[in-house]
Design an enzyme around this catalytic site. Structure first.
Site, PDB file in Angstrom:
ATOM      1  N   ARG A 104      -5.924  -2.366  13.690  1.00  0.00           N
ATOM      2  CA  ARG A 104      -5.871  -2.459  15.153  1.00  0.00           C
ATOM      3  C   ARG A 104      -6.800  -3.464  15.807  1.00  0.00           C
ATOM      4  O   ARG A 104      -6.402  -4.052  16.831  1.00  0.00           O
ATOM      5  CB  ARG A 104      -6.048  -1.055  15.755  1.00  0.00           C
ATOM      6  CG  ARG A 104      -4.796  -0.201  15.533  1.00  0.00           C
ATOM      7  CD  ARG A 104      -5.070   1.267  15.630  1.00  0.00           C
ATOM      8  NE  ARG A 104      -5.903   1.721  14.524  1.00  0.00           N
ATOM      9  CZ  ARG A 104      -6.267   2.989  14.346  1.00  0.00           C
ATOM     10  NH1 ARG A 104      -5.894   3.909  15.208  1.00  0.00           N
ATOM     11  NH2 ARG A 104      -7.017   3.318  13.305  1.00  0.00           N
ATOM     12  N   HIS A 129       2.050   7.877  -7.076  1.00  0.00           N
ATOM     13  CA  HIS A 129       1.488   9.041  -7.784  1.00  0.00           C
ATOM     14  C   HIS A 129       2.657   9.830  -8.360  1.00  0.00           C
ATOM     15  O   HIS A 129       3.369  10.534  -7.638  1.00  0.00           O
ATOM     16  CB  HIS A 129       0.684   9.912  -6.795  1.00  0.00           C
ATOM     17  CG  HIS A 129      -0.114  11.003  -7.454  1.00  0.00           C
ATOM     18  ND1 HIS A 129      -1.067  11.726  -6.779  1.00  0.00           N
ATOM     19  CD2 HIS A 129      -0.107  11.484  -8.710  1.00  0.00           C
ATOM     20  CE1 HIS A 129      -1.620  12.605  -7.598  1.00  0.00           C
ATOM     21  NE2 HIS A 129      -1.032  12.483  -8.786  1.00  0.00           N
ATOM     22  N   ASP A 130       2.873   9.699  -9.675  1.00  0.00           N
ATOM     23  CA  ASP A 130       4.033  10.362 -10.289  1.00  0.00           C
ATOM     24  C   ASP A 130       3.810  10.332 -11.799  1.00  0.00           C
ATOM     25  O   ASP A 130       2.725   9.956 -12.257  1.00  0.00           O
ATOM     26  CB  ASP A 130       5.321   9.616  -9.884  1.00  0.00           C
ATOM     27  CG  ASP A 130       6.538  10.538  -9.820  1.00  0.00           C
ATOM     28  OD1 ASP A 130       6.738  11.307 -10.791  1.00  0.00           O
ATOM     29  OD2 ASP A 130       7.283  10.483  -8.834  1.00  0.00           O
ATOM     30  N   THR A 136     -10.101   9.439   2.351  1.00  0.00           N
ATOM     31  CA  THR A 136     -11.280   9.686   3.199  1.00  0.00           C
ATOM     32  C   THR A 136     -11.030  10.826   4.189  1.00  0.00           C
ATOM     33  O   THR A 136     -11.952  11.298   4.834  1.00  0.00           O
ATOM     34  CB  THR A 136     -11.680   8.418   3.979  1.00  0.00           C
ATOM     35  OG1 THR A 136     -10.508   7.873   4.567  1.00  0.00           O
ATOM     36  CG2 THR A 136     -12.326   7.392   3.079  1.00  0.00           C
ATOM     37  N   LYS A 170       0.570   3.639  -2.589  1.00  0.00           N
ATOM     38  CA  LYS A 170      -0.199   4.708  -3.243  1.00  0.00           C
ATOM     39  C   LYS A 170       0.677   5.566  -4.169  1.00  0.00           C
ATOM     40  O   LYS A 170       0.840   6.771  -3.973  1.00  0.00           O
ATOM     41  CB  LYS A 170      -0.864   5.613  -2.202  1.00  0.00           C
ATOM     42  CG  LYS A 170      -1.818   4.889  -1.259  1.00  0.00           C
ATOM     43  CD  LYS A 170      -2.518   5.866  -0.328  1.00  0.00           C
ATOM     44  CE  LYS A 170      -3.466   5.196   0.640  1.00  0.00           C
ATOM     45  NZ  LYS A 170      -2.806   4.416   1.713  1.00  0.00           N
ATOM     46  N   ASP A 220       0.853  -1.200   0.000  1.00  0.00           N
ATOM     47  CA  ASP A 220       0.000   0.000   0.000  1.00  0.00           C
ATOM     48  C   ASP A 220       0.889   1.250   0.000  1.00  0.00           C
ATOM     49  O   ASP A 220       1.039   1.917   1.015  1.00  0.00           O
ATOM     50  CB  ASP A 220      -0.891  -0.061   1.256  1.00  0.00           C
ATOM     51  CG  ASP A 220      -1.797   1.148   1.413  1.00  0.00           C
ATOM     52  OD1 ASP A 220      -2.036   1.863   0.421  1.00  0.00           O
ATOM     53  OD2 ASP A 220      -2.266   1.376   2.543  1.00  0.00           O
ATOM     54  N   GLN A 236     -11.086   5.887  13.580  1.00  0.00           N
ATOM     55  CA  GLN A 236     -12.011   5.751  12.448  1.00  0.00           C
ATOM     56  C   GLN A 236     -13.355   6.366  12.854  1.00  0.00           C
ATOM     57  O   GLN A 236     -13.801   6.188  13.971  1.00  0.00           O
ATOM     58  CB  GLN A 236     -12.211   4.271  12.080  1.00  0.00           C
ATOM     59  CG  GLN A 236     -10.944   3.559  11.618  1.00  0.00           C
ATOM     60  CD  GLN A 236     -10.552   3.912  10.184  1.00  0.00           C
ATOM     61  OE1 GLN A 236     -11.148   4.778   9.555  1.00  0.00           O
ATOM     62  NE2 GLN A 236      -9.521   3.257   9.695  1.00  0.00           N
ATOM     63  N   ARG A 243     -14.864  -2.327  11.487  1.00  0.00           N
ATOM     64  CA  ARG A 243     -14.736  -2.616  12.913  1.00  0.00           C
ATOM     65  C   ARG A 243     -15.736  -3.685  13.335  1.00  0.00           C
ATOM     66  O   ARG A 243     -16.930  -3.531  13.066  1.00  0.00           O
ATOM     67  CB  ARG A 243     -15.009  -1.354  13.753  1.00  0.00           C
ATOM     68  CG  ARG A 243     -13.889  -0.327  13.722  1.00  0.00           C
ATOM     69  CD  ARG A 243     -12.694  -0.833  14.495  1.00  0.00           C
ATOM     70  NE  ARG A 243     -11.552   0.075  14.467  1.00  0.00           N
ATOM     71  CZ  ARG A 243     -10.623   0.097  13.505  1.00  0.00           C
ATOM     72  NH1 ARG A 243     -10.691  -0.705  12.482  1.00  0.00           N
ATOM     73  NH2 ARG A 243      -9.593   0.919  13.590  1.00  0.00           N
ATOM     74  N   PRO A 290       3.844   8.887 -15.598  1.00  0.00           N
ATOM     75  CA  PRO A 290       3.554   7.504 -15.977  1.00  0.00           C
ATOM     76  C   PRO A 290       4.778   6.584 -15.957  1.00  0.00           C
ATOM     77  O   PRO A 290       4.729   5.471 -15.411  1.00  0.00           O
ATOM     78  CB  PRO A 290       2.978   7.647 -17.400  1.00  0.00           C
ATOM     79  CG  PRO A 290       2.321   8.986 -17.388  1.00  0.00           C
ATOM     80  CD  PRO A 290       3.211   9.860 -16.538  1.00  0.00           C
ATOM     81  N   ASN A 291       5.899   7.033 -16.512  1.00  0.00           N
ATOM     82  CA  ASN A 291       7.066   6.166 -16.600  1.00  0.00           C
ATOM     83  C   ASN A 291       7.580   5.772 -15.211  1.00  0.00           C
ATOM     84  O   ASN A 291       7.950   4.626 -14.961  1.00  0.00           O
ATOM     85  CB  ASN A 291       8.162   6.888 -17.396  1.00  0.00           C
ATOM     86  CG  ASN A 291       9.338   5.998 -17.668  1.00  0.00           C
ATOM     87  OD1 ASN A 291       9.181   4.901 -18.190  1.00  0.00           O
ATOM     88  ND2 ASN A 291      10.530   6.451 -17.279  1.00  0.00           N
ATOM     89  N   THR A 292       7.576   6.735 -14.291  1.00  0.00           N
ATOM     90  CA  THR A 292       8.082   6.470 -12.938  1.00  0.00           C
ATOM     91  C   THR A 292       7.163   5.518 -12.184  1.00  0.00           C
ATOM     92  O   THR A 292       7.623   4.595 -11.500  1.00  0.00           O
ATOM     93  CB  THR A 292       8.217   7.814 -12.180  1.00  0.00           C
ATOM     94  OG1 THR A 292       9.139   8.621 -12.897  1.00  0.00           O
ATOM     95  CG2 THR A 292       8.705   7.621 -10.764  1.00  0.00           C
TER      96      THR A 292
END
Ligand code: C5P
Length: 232
Positions: free
Chosen positions: A210, A64-65, A119, A62, A60, A189, A180, A67-69
């Site tokens: 948790r 974001h850069d 979120t 995530k 996980d 949360q 939960r 396209p090639n990277t």
């Protein structure tokens, strides 16, 4: 394939803490999520150890850069043997397609899903960074873009699952944190669902941290969650 929908979030600051828990878990009962903290501290070796122990790992990070990277980062994640990885849908169609195409060139393609809108962002936060509309509208638009770019699914709140399931069909993966068990603490949360309700709403996988990792008996906590799903 592992039939358990539960992905345990290994939110530990170091490898020793993570492995102390993992030693007690069974790869047939859950998958594991490695996020930014553990990965930044412990690095790729922690992922390789988990994979060697037979666990399917959701990395996980995530991405974001450009396209090639992002495509190269996804390829590197696949080299670690991960089961699933993710990127930000707001990186755009070309970025998502480049990642998907790079993974498709491999003999075994890991799953690739997108984060739509974090979120933690409300409508005012979105407006400030130039996104028009409500978080829900943006989630729907970005989930459609992710699907159209060939991604396997999205991370979403369980409260968004029913609508996304109806819009995106049965095959699209909906991976939901914010889950939960009825008896568990909410921690930080705010809007949560029980594991059974999240699955009934259309989630395909549940990310649970948790309630398992901080339990006095994590194995019993995981088993109770799995039983609550079977008995629902
Ligand atoms: O401990 P808990 O069950 O709240 O952990 C949930 C996991 O899912 C954490 O790793 C958290 O970073 C992640 N997550 C989340 N809410 C999101 C996206 C990711 O809780 N919207």
């Amino acid at each position: 394939m592992n039939p358990s929908p539960v992905i345990v979030a290994l939110d530990f600051p170091d490898q020793a803490g993570a492995l102390a828990l993992v030693e007690r878990l069974d790869p047939s009962l859950c998958r594991l999520k490695v996020g930014k903290e553990l990965f930044t501290r412990a690095g790729p070796p922690v992922v390789e150890v988990l994979v060697k122990r037979g666990f399917e790992v959701f990395l996980d990070l995530k991405f974001h850069d450009i396209p090639n990277t992002v495509a190269a980062a996804c390829d590197a994640a696949a080299d670690l043997g991960v089961w699933m990885m993710n990127l930000h849908a707001s990186g755009g169609r070309r970025m998502m397609e480049a990642a998907r195409e790079r993974l498709e060139a491999r003999s075994h393609r890991p799953l690739l899903i997108a984060v739509t809108i974090l979120t933690s962002l409300g409508e005012a936060d979105l407006a400030e960074v130039g996104f028009r509309g409500t978080p829900a509208e943006n989630v729907r638009r970005l989930a459609a873009l992710a699907a159209d770019s060939g991604l396997d699914g999205v991370v979403c709140s369980p409260l968004e699952a029913a609508e996304l399931r109806a819009e995106r069909g049965e095959e699209f993966l909906l991976v939901t944190p914010g889950v939960r068990p009825a008896s568990a603490a909410l921690d930080d949360q705010k809007r949560v669902m029980t594991p059974a309700d999240a699955l009934a709403a259309g989630a395909s996988h549940l990310v649970i941290g948790r309630p398992v990792t901080a339990a006095e008996d994590p194995v019993a906590a995981l088993q109770a969650i799995l039983e609550s799903i079977v008995n629902s």
